[in-house]
Motif scaffolding. Structure first.
Motif, PDB file in Angstrom:
ATOM      1  N   GLU A 111       1.336  -4.800  -4.904  1.00  0.00           N
ATOM      2  CA  GLU A 111       1.790  -3.598  -4.201  1.00  0.00           C
ATOM      3  C   GLU A 111       2.085  -3.853  -2.728  1.00  0.00           C
ATOM      4  N   ILE A 158       3.237   2.686  -2.472  1.00  0.00           N
ATOM      5  CA  ILE A 158       2.361   2.875  -1.314  1.00  0.00           C
ATOM      6  C   ILE A 158       3.020   3.772  -0.282  1.00  0.00           C
ATOM      7  N   THR A 183      -7.765  -0.952  -1.787  1.00  0.00           N
ATOM      8  CA  THR A 183      -7.238  -0.247  -2.960  1.00  0.00           C
ATOM      9  C   THR A 183      -6.347  -1.105  -3.857  1.00  0.00           C
ATOM     10  N   TYR A 184      -5.589  -2.036  -3.249  1.00  0.00           N
ATOM     11  CA  TYR A 184      -4.569  -2.763  -4.000  1.00  0.00           C
ATOM     12  C   TYR A 184      -4.736  -4.275  -3.871  1.00  0.00           C
TER      13      TYR A 184
END
Length: 249
Positions: A111, A158, A183-184
């Motif tokens: 991401e 995102i 988070t990613y």
């Protein structure tokens, strides 16, 4: 693959021409360039308008902060990946976006991606190598150096889901990077993306970000870690960073 590049600026007549030209002269032709001007009172907007034919979207209106302006850009960006290019920085050469796209296409599934920076101080340019870095490493480094904001490419997912926290006037990019890393999954690309201009007028040089950075670290529970442990991790990560400036690991 479309790449959106967002530049926000306020009274940036000294450097904005170099920034814009580094984008509009890219050999890669699927670039959406968005420039957000905060109602500059100098010749910034006049310089921007000289390149208007090569800029996808120009907005000139008052904003609450540079991060408010970035959020405006994120809302209208349509690229598969987005880069925030500061108004006093510039892309390292005219091929770099093409090279970035090739690297992303060879490493699909992440991401966000990031690369290296060069630092321009006076007339001297020096490369700053970084590495594949985890949330814990970024947190315990207490700094945003290892995932450099001017070399950060975030996905459309995102860009549509995450905005910069306007609570922070100077260090919201550090907060943003920590949230992404938490988070990613990310991918470090071994390529120099941007030349970061170090000068006395920059926010980084002013020291204004230091207090906000401490608040961000606290909000991420850094200080709940045992003092000895976090000190050890801090020293280890910075020693490694210093080492890779001289040794190609």
């Amino acid at each position: 693959m479309k790449i959106s590049i967002i530049t926000v600026v306020y009274n940036g007549e000294r450097y904005i021409k170099d920034t814009i030209e580094s984008v509009v002269n890219q050999t890669y032709n699927n670039i959406e360039y968005i420039v957000i001007d905060g109602k500059s009172s100098d010749s910034t907007l006049s310089i921007i308008n000289q390149y208007k034919a090569n800029i996808s979207n120009v907005i000139s209106e008052k904003d609450k902060s540079m991060y408010d302006a970035i959020n405006k850009g994120l809302k209208i960006a349509t690229g598969d990946f987005v880069l925030i290019l500061n108004s006093d920085d510039f892309l390292v050469n005219c091929y770099v976006i093409s090279e970035i796209v090739n690297l992303i296409q060879k490493n699909l599934g992440f991401e966000f991606y990031y690369g290296n920076l060069s630092i321009l101080k006076g007339n001297t340019v020096s490369k700053r190598n970084t590495f594949q870095c985890s949330y814990s490493e970024i947190l315990h480094s207490r700094h945003g150096t290892f995932i450099p904001h001017p070399a950060l490419f975030i996905s459309k997912k995102i860009a549509q889901k995450h905005i910069y926290n306007l609570k922070y006037l100077y260090a919201s990019d550090f907060d943003y990077i920590l949230n992404l890393a938490k988070t990613y999954e990310s991918k470090f690309l071994q390529i120099t993306v941007t030349v970061f201009r170090s000068h006395s007028e920059s926010i980084t040089s002013s020291g204004k970000i230091n207090n906000e950075r401490k608040l961000i670290l606290k909000s991420n529970d850094l200080y709940k870690t045992n003092f000895i442990v976090r000190s050890f991790l801090f020293i280890r990560i910075w020693l490694y960073y210093k080492l890779i400036q001289y040794v190609n690991l």
